[in-house]
Scaffold this active site. Sequence first.
Site, PDB file in Angstrom:
ATOM      1  N   PRO A  16      -9.916   1.842   3.867  1.00 17.54           N
ATOM      2  CA  PRO A  16      -9.189   3.110   3.919  1.00 17.54           C
ATOM      3  C   PRO A  16      -7.846   3.111   3.208  1.00 17.54           C
ATOM      4  O   PRO A  16      -7.117   2.123   3.233  1.00 17.54           O
ATOM      5  CB  PRO A  16      -8.992   3.344   5.424  1.00 17.54           C
ATOM      6  CG  PRO A  16      -9.166   2.015   6.051  1.00 17.54           C
ATOM      7  CD  PRO A  16     -10.127   1.260   5.194  1.00 17.54           C
ATOM      8  N   ASN A  17      -7.583   4.235   2.560  1.00 10.90           N
ATOM      9  CA  ASN A  17      -6.346   4.557   1.838  1.00 10.90           C
ATOM     10  C   ASN A  17      -6.201   3.841   0.495  1.00 10.90           C
ATOM     11  O   ASN A  17      -5.268   4.119  -0.253  1.00 10.90           O
ATOM     12  CB  ASN A  17      -5.101   4.293   2.702  1.00 10.90           C
ATOM     13  CG  ASN A  17      -5.074   5.156   3.943  1.00 10.90           C
ATOM     14  OD1 ASN A  17      -5.097   6.386   3.839  1.00 10.90           O
ATOM     15  ND2 ASN A  17      -5.048   4.530   5.106  1.00 10.90           N
ATOM     16  N   ARG A  24       1.430   6.393  -4.057  1.00  6.98           N
ATOM     17  CA  ARG A  24       2.537   6.344  -3.090  1.00  6.98           C
ATOM     18  C   ARG A  24       2.874   4.888  -2.817  1.00  6.98           C
ATOM     19  O   ARG A  24       2.143   3.993  -3.189  1.00  6.98           O
ATOM     20  CB  ARG A  24       2.093   6.996  -1.748  1.00  6.98           C
ATOM     21  CG  ARG A  24       1.823   8.473  -1.796  1.00  6.98           C
ATOM     22  CD  ARG A  24       3.128   9.259  -1.730  1.00  6.98           C
ATOM     23  NE  ARG A  24       2.873  10.694  -1.613  1.00  6.98           N
ATOM     24  CZ  ARG A  24       2.426  11.432  -2.606  1.00  6.98           C
ATOM     25  NH1 ARG A  24       2.168  10.873  -3.772  1.00  6.98           N
ATOM     26  NH2 ARG A  24       2.220  12.731  -2.433  1.00  6.98           N
ATOM     27  N   TYR A  29       2.690  -1.874  -2.601  1.00  8.56           N
ATOM     28  CA  TYR A  29       1.470  -2.187  -3.350  1.00  8.56           C
ATOM     29  C   TYR A  29       1.651  -2.070  -4.855  1.00  8.56           C
ATOM     30  O   TYR A  29       0.694  -2.133  -5.601  1.00  8.56           O
ATOM     31  CB  TYR A  29       0.333  -1.280  -2.862  1.00  8.56           C
ATOM     32  CG  TYR A  29       0.190  -1.333  -1.363  1.00  8.56           C
ATOM     33  CD1 TYR A  29       0.524  -0.236  -0.569  1.00  8.56           C
ATOM     34  CD2 TYR A  29      -0.208  -2.498  -0.725  1.00  8.56           C
ATOM     35  CE1 TYR A  29       0.441  -0.301   0.806  1.00  8.56           C
ATOM     36  CE2 TYR A  29      -0.294  -2.570   0.657  1.00  8.56           C
ATOM     37  CZ  TYR A  29       0.036  -1.475   1.420  1.00  8.56           C
ATOM     38  OH  TYR A  29      -0.037  -1.538   2.776  1.00  8.56           O
ATOM     39  N   ASN A  80     -11.580  -5.986   0.682  1.00  7.33           N
ATOM     40  CA  ASN A  80     -10.261  -5.622   1.183  1.00  7.33           C
ATOM     41  C   ASN A  80     -10.506  -4.576   2.270  1.00  7.33           C
ATOM     42  O   ASN A  80     -10.667  -3.399   1.976  1.00  7.33           O
ATOM     43  CB  ASN A  80      -9.360  -5.063   0.087  1.00  7.33           C
ATOM     44  CG  ASN A  80      -7.947  -4.781   0.607  1.00  7.33           C
ATOM     45  OD1 ASN A  80      -7.727  -4.738   1.829  1.00  7.33           O
ATOM     46  ND2 ASN A  80      -7.010  -4.589  -0.295  1.00  7.33           N
ATOM     47  N   ALA A  83      -6.635  -1.381   6.520  1.00  6.69           N
ATOM     48  CA  ALA A  83      -6.137  -1.391   7.905  1.00  6.69           C
ATOM     49  C   ALA A  83      -7.205  -1.765   8.921  1.00  6.69           C
ATOM     50  O   ALA A  83      -6.882  -2.267  10.008  1.00  6.69           O
ATOM     51  CB  ALA A  83      -5.561  -0.026   8.255  1.00  6.69           C
ATOM     52  N   GLU A 104     -12.045 -12.384   1.735  1.00  4.17           N
ATOM     53  CA  GLU A 104     -11.192 -11.241   2.063  1.00  4.17           C
ATOM     54  C   GLU A 104      -9.953 -11.258   1.173  1.00  4.17           C
ATOM     55  O   GLU A 104      -9.418 -12.341   0.884  1.00  4.17           O
ATOM     56  CB  GLU A 104     -10.767 -11.321   3.532  1.00  4.17           C
ATOM     57  CG  GLU A 104      -9.875 -10.187   4.004  1.00  4.17           C
ATOM     58  CD  GLU A 104      -9.444 -10.343   5.461  1.00  4.17           C
ATOM     59  OE1 GLU A 104      -9.674 -11.416   6.053  1.00  4.17           O
ATOM     60  OE2 GLU A 104      -8.869  -9.372   5.999  1.00  4.17           O
ATOM     61  N   HIS A 106      -6.141  -9.164   0.502  1.00  7.16           N
ATOM     62  CA  HIS A 106      -5.125  -8.151   0.767  1.00  7.16           C
ATOM     63  C   HIS A 106      -4.122  -8.218  -0.377  1.00  7.16           C
ATOM     64  O   HIS A 106      -3.672  -9.322  -0.755  1.00  7.16           O
ATOM     65  CB  HIS A 106      -4.406  -8.401   2.097  1.00  7.16           C
ATOM     66  CG  HIS A 106      -5.274  -8.169   3.294  1.00  7.16           C
ATOM     67  ND1 HIS A 106      -5.666  -6.923   3.698  1.00  7.16           N
ATOM     68  CD2 HIS A 106      -5.828  -9.043   4.178  1.00  7.16           C
ATOM     69  CE1 HIS A 106      -6.418  -7.024   4.781  1.00  7.16           C
ATOM     70  NE2 HIS A 106      -6.539  -8.306   5.092  1.00  7.16           N
ATOM     71  N   ARG A 113       4.699  -8.830   7.039  1.00  2.54           N
ATOM     72  CA  ARG A 113       4.926  -7.416   7.333  1.00  2.54           C
ATOM     73  C   ARG A 113       4.981  -7.150   8.839  1.00  2.54           C
ATOM     74  O   ARG A 113       5.168  -8.077   9.626  1.00  2.54           O
ATOM     75  CB  ARG A 113       3.882  -6.567   6.600  1.00  2.54           C
ATOM     76  CG  ARG A 113       3.923  -6.763   5.071  1.00  2.54           C
ATOM     77  CD  ARG A 113       2.879  -5.928   4.374  1.00  2.54           C
ATOM     78  NE  ARG A 113       3.183  -4.490   4.515  1.00  2.54           N
ATOM     79  CZ  ARG A 113       2.308  -3.542   4.156  1.00  2.54           C
ATOM     80  NH1 ARG A 113       1.110  -3.870   3.663  1.00  2.54           N
ATOM     81  NH2 ARG A 113       2.637  -2.263   4.305  1.00  2.54           N
TER      82      ARG A 113
HETATM   83  O1  LIG Z   1      -2.288  -5.398   1.419  1.00  2.00           O
HETATM   84  C1  LIG Z   1      -3.400  -4.822   1.480  1.00  2.00           C
HETATM   85  O2  LIG Z   1      -4.267  -4.841   0.582  1.00  2.00           O
HETATM   86  C2  LIG Z   1      -3.741  -3.995   2.718  1.00  2.00           C
HETATM   87  O3  LIG Z   1      -5.107  -4.206   3.002  1.00  2.00           O
HETATM   88  C3  LIG Z   1      -3.499  -2.568   2.319  1.00  2.00           C
HETATM   89  C4  LIG Z   1      -3.701  -1.605   3.489  1.00  2.00           C
HETATM   90  C5  LIG Z   1      -3.270  -0.182   3.041  1.00  2.00           C
HETATM   91  C6  LIG Z   1      -4.144   0.329   1.895  1.00  2.00           C
HETATM   92  C7  LIG Z   1      -3.372   1.250   0.968  1.00  2.00           C
HETATM   93  O4  LIG Z   1      -2.698   2.199   1.766  1.00  2.00           O
HETATM   94  C8  LIG Z   1      -1.827   3.036   1.123  1.00  2.00           C
HETATM   95  C9  LIG Z   1      -1.039   3.840   1.936  1.00  2.00           C
HETATM   96  C10 LIG Z   1      -0.134   4.703   1.357  1.00  2.00           C
HETATM   97  C11 LIG Z   1      -0.017   4.780  -0.025  1.00  2.00           C
HETATM   98  C12 LIG Z   1      -0.823   3.963  -0.843  1.00  2.00           C
HETATM   99  C13 LIG Z   1      -1.724   3.091  -0.276  1.00  2.00           C
HETATM  100  C14 LIG Z   1      -2.890  -2.031   4.721  1.00  2.00           C
HETATM  101  O5  LIG Z   1      -3.199  -1.169   5.821  1.00  2.00           O
HETATM  102  C15 LIG Z   1      -3.200  -3.468   5.094  1.00  2.00           C
HETATM  103  O6  LIG Z   1      -2.407  -3.851   6.199  1.00  2.00           O
HETATM  104  C16 LIG Z   1      -2.929  -4.391   3.914  1.00  2.00           C
END
Ligand SMILES: O=C(O)[C@]1(O)C[C@H](CCCOc2ccccc2)[C@@H](O)[C@H](O)C1
Length: 154
Positions: A16-17, A24, A29, A80, A83, A104, A106, A113
């Site tokens: 997700p996301n 953003r 990231y 990946n 969340a 896996e 990230h 974090r």
């Molecule tokens: O570091 C990573 O790849 C994560 O898997 C990214 C996830 C988030 C994916 C991207 O989410 C975004 C949120 C807002 C703007 C852009 C990307 C986060 O919830 C994990 O803890 C670590």
Amino acid sequence: TDTTTRPRRILVLNGPNLDILGRRDPAQYGTVTLAELEAIVHTEAAVHGLEADFRQTNREGELVEWLHEALDDFVGVVINPAAYAHTSVALHDAVEALSVPVVEVHLSNTWKREPFRHVDHVATAATAVIAGAGADGYRLAVAHVATLVADPTD
Ligand SMILES: O=C(O)[C@]1(O)C[C@H](CCCOc2ccccc2)[C@@H](O)[C@H](O)C1
């Protein structure tokens, strides 16, 4: 007899996301986009004579069903879970059910974090975990799966 060799395929899953990556939150990231990650994955897979099936979903159950495909149809998995790594026993169990390697990845170093990201149910079932290497982590993950699935007779 079928003498054509079918390409050996790896499954690369994104949770997700990750579809809004790069739009953003550059602090966490960077500016990398999912399309750029996909290009990195296809390129690295080809280096190792593998074909990558690169997918993204915001739905936990879809990730579970995609992992089930690796029971028969893929030689390895890169995931990946985003969340859902921090919450999903279902993903843990699906990864645990697989006999092929699961690496896996990230983008961020989740251990650096918020505490809620210091739980990782996928890591406790995965073969290996790469966290904090950004986009290079995807390349490294594909390279590691390639090492694990290398056919000694090749
Ligand atoms: O570091 C990573 O790849 C994560 O898997 C990214 C996830 C988030 C994916 C991207 O989410 C975004 C949120 C807002 C703007 C852009 C990307 C986060 O919830 C994990 O803890 C670590």
